[in-house]
Motif scaffolding. Structure first.
Motif, PDB file in Angstrom:
ATOM      1  N   GLU A 171      59.249  -3.333  24.232  1.00 20.57           N
ATOM      2  CA  GLU A 171      58.292  -2.718  25.159  1.00 20.57           C
ATOM      3  C   GLU A 171      58.594  -1.235  25.376  1.00 20.57           C
ATOM      4  O   GLU A 171      57.714  -0.390  25.310  1.00 20.57           O
ATOM      5  CB  GLU A 171      58.360  -3.476  26.485  1.00 20.57           C
ATOM      6  N   LYS A 172      59.855  -0.928  25.640  1.00 18.26           N
ATOM      7  CA  LYS A 172      60.269   0.454  25.926  1.00 18.26           C
ATOM      8  C   LYS A 172      60.124   1.360  24.704  1.00 18.26           C
ATOM      9  O   LYS A 172      59.870   2.548  24.845  1.00 18.26           O
ATOM     10  CB  LYS A 172      61.710   0.467  26.432  1.00 18.26           C
ATOM     11  N   SER A 173      60.239   0.805  23.523  1.00 19.18           N
ATOM     12  CA  SER A 173      60.187   1.631  22.306  1.00 19.18           C
ATOM     13  C   SER A 173      58.812   2.260  22.082  1.00 19.18           C
ATOM     14  O   SER A 173      58.718   3.308  21.453  1.00 19.18           O
ATOM     15  CB  SER A 173      60.564   0.799  21.079  1.00 19.18           C
ATOM     16  N   ASN A 174      57.767   1.587  22.533  1.00 15.01           N
ATOM     17  CA  ASN A 174      56.388   2.033  22.279  1.00 15.01           C
ATOM     18  C   ASN A 174      56.064   2.125  20.791  1.00 15.01           C
ATOM     19  O   ASN A 174      55.158   2.848  20.393  1.00 15.01           O
ATOM     20  CB  ASN A 174      56.089   3.376  22.963  1.00 15.01           C
ATOM     21  N   VAL A 175      56.827   1.421  19.969  1.00 11.86           N
ATOM     22  CA  VAL A 175      56.578   1.390  18.527  1.00 11.86           C
ATOM     23  C   VAL A 175      55.634   0.218  18.246  1.00 11.86           C
ATOM     24  O   VAL A 175      55.929  -0.912  18.634  1.00 11.86           O
ATOM     25  CB  VAL A 175      57.892   1.207  17.739  1.00 11.86           C
ATOM     26  N   PRO A 176      54.507   0.456  17.591  1.00 15.49           N
ATOM     27  CA  PRO A 176      53.613  -0.657  17.260  1.00 15.49           C
ATOM     28  C   PRO A 176      54.288  -1.621  16.281  1.00 15.49           C
ATOM     29  O   PRO A 176      54.737  -1.219  15.215  1.00 15.49           O
ATOM     30  CB  PRO A 176      52.407   0.026  16.604  1.00 15.49           C
ATOM     31  N   LEU A 177      54.374  -2.883  16.694  1.00 18.02           N
ATOM     32  CA  LEU A 177      55.020  -3.909  15.879  1.00 18.02           C
ATOM     33  C   LEU A 177      54.064  -5.056  15.618  1.00 18.02           C
ATOM     34  O   LEU A 177      53.148  -5.303  16.397  1.00 18.02           O
ATOM     35  CB  LEU A 177      56.262  -4.464  16.585  1.00 18.02           C
ATOM     36  N   GLU A 178      54.327  -5.744  14.531  1.00 16.51           N
ATOM     37  CA  GLU A 178      53.612  -6.966  14.183  1.00 16.51           C
ATOM     38  C   GLU A 178      54.646  -8.030  13.872  1.00 16.51           C
ATOM     39  O   GLU A 178      55.845  -7.763  13.858  1.00 16.51           O
ATOM     40  CB  GLU A 178      52.695  -6.728  12.972  1.00 16.51           C
TER      41      GLU A 178
END
Length: 134
Positions: free
Chosen positions: A29-36
């Motif tokens: 959540e904190k990373s703000n990196v879009p993940l799948e």
């Protein structure tokens, strides 16, 4: 060329500790990196008691990160990220896994003075700090 994270599992367990999984979710959540998730576009990362699976979201996907609870001691794992944005999440989760004793050793194609590692360590430590001070 694939920039790779490498690790050795430290202990076999049937399930990950619930607090470990809570911190993994906060790191994501904190990373703000879009993940799948795994190979399905638009799938969600899998954070379960027995496994953690994620990849970068297209077009920043590369190789899927997989950390399993029920793995033989000293088993070898790796994930090529090609320095895509989700690499920071991989490293932060591996740092956390070392803290909890699930991973014995963690290394990568580079050194700890590089931005990739520094950003991952910062994400990992800030997440822990915020969770301890809420």
């Amino acid at each position: 060329m694939g920039y790779t994270n490498y690790w050795h599992h430290a202990k076999k367990c049937k399930e990950f500790d619930p607090h470990f999984l809570e911190v993994v979710n906060k790191i994501i959540e904190k990373s703000n990196v879009p993940l799948e998730g795994d190979s399905e576009p638009k799938s969600k990362p899998i954070i379960s008691p027995t496994m953690i699976i994620f990849n970068g979201a297209e077009p920043d996907d590369y190789e899927t990160f997989v950390l399993e609870a029920n793995t033989d001691d000293d088993a070898f794992g790796f994930c090529k990220t090609a320095r895509r944005p989700y690499d920071v999440v991989c490293k932060a989760v591996l740092l956390l896994a070392m803290e909890y004793g699930y991973v014995k050793e963690f290394d990568f194609d580079g050194d700890k003075t590089e931005e990739e590692y520094i950003e991952a360590e910062k994400l990992y430590l800030q997440t822990l700090y915020e969770m301890c001070n809420k």
